[in-house]
Scaffold this active site. Structure first.
Site, PDB file in Angstrom:
ATOM      1  N   GLN A 184      -4.348  -1.704   9.752  1.00  0.00           N
ATOM      2  CA  GLN A 184      -4.235  -3.017   9.111  1.00  0.00           C
ATOM      3  C   GLN A 184      -4.769  -4.117  10.034  1.00  0.00           C
ATOM      4  O   GLN A 184      -4.391  -4.194  11.203  1.00  0.00           O
ATOM      5  CB  GLN A 184      -2.761  -3.288   8.744  1.00  0.00           C
TER       6      GLN A 184
ATOM      7  N   ASP B  39     -10.924   2.698   4.377  1.00  0.00           N
ATOM      8  CA  ASP B  39     -11.207   1.265   4.268  1.00  0.00           C
ATOM      9  C   ASP B  39     -12.713   1.007   4.238  1.00  0.00           C
ATOM     10  O   ASP B  39     -13.157  -0.091   3.909  1.00  0.00           O
ATOM     11  CB  ASP B  39     -10.607   0.516   5.472  1.00  0.00           C
TER      12      ASP B  39
ATOM     13  N   LYS C 241       0.840  -1.210   0.000  1.00  0.00           N
ATOM     14  CA  LYS C 241       0.000   0.000   0.000  1.00  0.00           C
ATOM     15  C   LYS C 241       0.874   1.259   0.000  1.00  0.00           C
ATOM     16  O   LYS C 241       0.601   2.216  -0.728  1.00  0.00           O
ATOM     17  CB  LYS C 241      -0.944  -0.028   1.210  1.00  0.00           C
TER      18      LYS C 241
END
Ligand code: NAD
Length: 292
Positions: free
Chosen positions: A96, A119, A52
C-alpha cells in the site's frame, strides 16, 4: 444524464468473480490468495487496505494483511517482499502506498515479482502495458476502462482529455485509451500542471478524465455539452458538519457538470469501488496464470 455507477458495476464484477471462485473450489482448487502489506498507520491507507481485505472475503478469496510499524527499514520491507515472492500460497500482493519517507518507493515496487504484481506497478508490467502485451493493468485505469466498456460508451475516434500524468492513473489511462482495444482507439491528449489553457482542450473533448487531486477543479464551463466525465479524484476536505470531520471530494464540480454531461461518475461511488473490483480481477488472473 446517465450516472456511471461504479458501486453497482463493481458489485456485479465481484459477483462474477465469486462465481468463478466457487467453481474453482468445486474442482478442489485453492481460492486465489491476495496479500497486502501496510507500513505505518496512515488513515486513508488503513481504510483502503481494510476495504481490499473485506472485498477478498466477499468473493471467497483468501487474504493476508501484513501490518508493519512506521519505523520499518527499507531492508526489512524488502525482506518481507522476498518472502511473499517465494511463498507459493500467495498468488498476488500489493504494497500500500504511500510508504514512509525513509523508504524508496521505486526500490520497493521493483522488488515485487512481476508475476505477483497485481497492482501493475512493476516496470516490467508497465512496459508490457505500453506494448499492449498481457500484463496486470493497474487497478484504477483498468476500472475506468471496464466502466466505459460496460456502459458501452463509444470511444473509437473520440477525443479524450486526461488531466494528470501520474504513473498510477493519468499516464496508463492515456496509453490504454489510445490502444486498439475495447474502450480504446481514442485520440488522447494528456494534460498536466504545466498545460496552458486547459479549458480550451477540455471544452473540445468528448471524454474528460480528471485525475489531478484538486477538489471540484473541473467546472461546467470547461466541458462541452454531452461530454462523458470520469472523476478519479479522492480528496479529504475538512467538514465540521460530518462526524468524521471531513468529506470526500472528487476533482469534478458534480453539481454543475452533471447538468451538462451525458454520463458522469459520482464521488464516492464511481471510480473508487471499480479500483477494488479490478484488484480482485488481477488477483484471479494471477492465480489462473500460475495454476491453469
Ligand atoms: P498525483 O498527485 O500523482 O498526480 C496529479 C497529476 O495532476 C500530476 O500529473 C499533475 O501534473 C497534474 N496536475 C496538478 N495540478 C494540475 C492542474 N492545475 N492542471 C492540470 N494538471 C494538474 O495524483 P494521482 O495519484 O494520479 O491521483 C490523482 C487523484 O486521484 C487524487 O485525488 C487521488 O486521491 C485520486 N486517486 C483515486 C483513485 C481511485 O481509486 N478512485 C486511485 C488513485 C488515485
Amino acid at each position: 444524464m446517465i450516472l456511471l455507477d461504479g458501486k453497482q458495476t463493481s458489485a456485479k464484477i465481484k459477483e462474477e468473480i465469486a462465481t468463478q471462485v466457487s467453481v474453482m473450489k468445486q474442482h478442489n482448487k485453492r481460492a486465489p490468495h491476495l496479500a497486502a502489506v501496510l507500513v505505518g498507520t496512515n488513515g486513508a491507507s488503513m481504510t483502503y487496505v481494510g476495504a481490499k481485505v473485506k472485498a477478498c472475503q466477499l468473493v471467497g478469496f483468501e487474504s493476508t494483511l501484513i501490518e508493519l510499524p512506521e519505523e520499518t527499514s527499507e531492508d526489512e520491507l524488502l525482506n518481507q517482499i522476498q518472502q511473499l515472492n517465494n511463498n507459493p500460497e500467495i498468488d498476488g500482493f500489493i504494497v500500500q502506498l504511500p510508504l514512509p519517507k525513509h523508504i524508496d518507493e521505486q526500490n520497493v515496487l521493483m522488488a515485487v515479482d512481476p508475476d505477483k504484481d497485481v497492482d501493475g506497478f512493476h516496470p516490467m508490467n508497465v512496459g508490457r502495458l505500453t506494448l499492449d502485451l498481457p500484463t496486470f493493468i493497474s487497478a484504477t485505469p483498468f476500472g475506468i476502462m471496464e466502466l466505459l466498456e460496460r456502459y458501452e460508451i463509444p470511444t473509437s475516434g473520440k477525443h479524450v482529455v486526461v488531466i494528470g500524468r501520474s504513473h498510477i492513473v493519468g499516464r496508463p489511462m492515456s496509453i490504454l485509451m489510445s490502444q486498439k482495444r475495447p474502450a480504446g482507439n481514442a485520440t488522447v491528449t494528456i494534460a498536466h500542471s504545466r498545460t496552458t489553457n486547459l479549458a480550451a482542450l477540455t471544452k473540445e473533448a468528448d471524454i474528460v478524465i480528471a485525475a489531478l487531486g484538486i477538489p471540484e477543479f473541473l467546472t461546467a464551463d470547461m466541458v462541452k455539452k454531452d461530454a462523458v466525465v470520469i472523476d478519479v479524484g479522492i480528496t479529504r476536505v475538512p467538514d465540521d458538519s460530518k462526524k468524521r470531520g471531513y468529506r470526500i471530494a472528487g476533482d469534478v464540480d458534480f453539481e454543475s457538470v452533471s447538468r451538462k454531461a451525458s454520463h458522469i461518475t459520482p464521488v464516492p461511488g464511481g471510480v473508487g469501488p471499480m479500483t477494488i473490483a479490478m484488484l480482485l480481477k488481477n488477483t484471479l488472473l494471477a492465480c489462473e496464470r500460475k495454476r491453469p
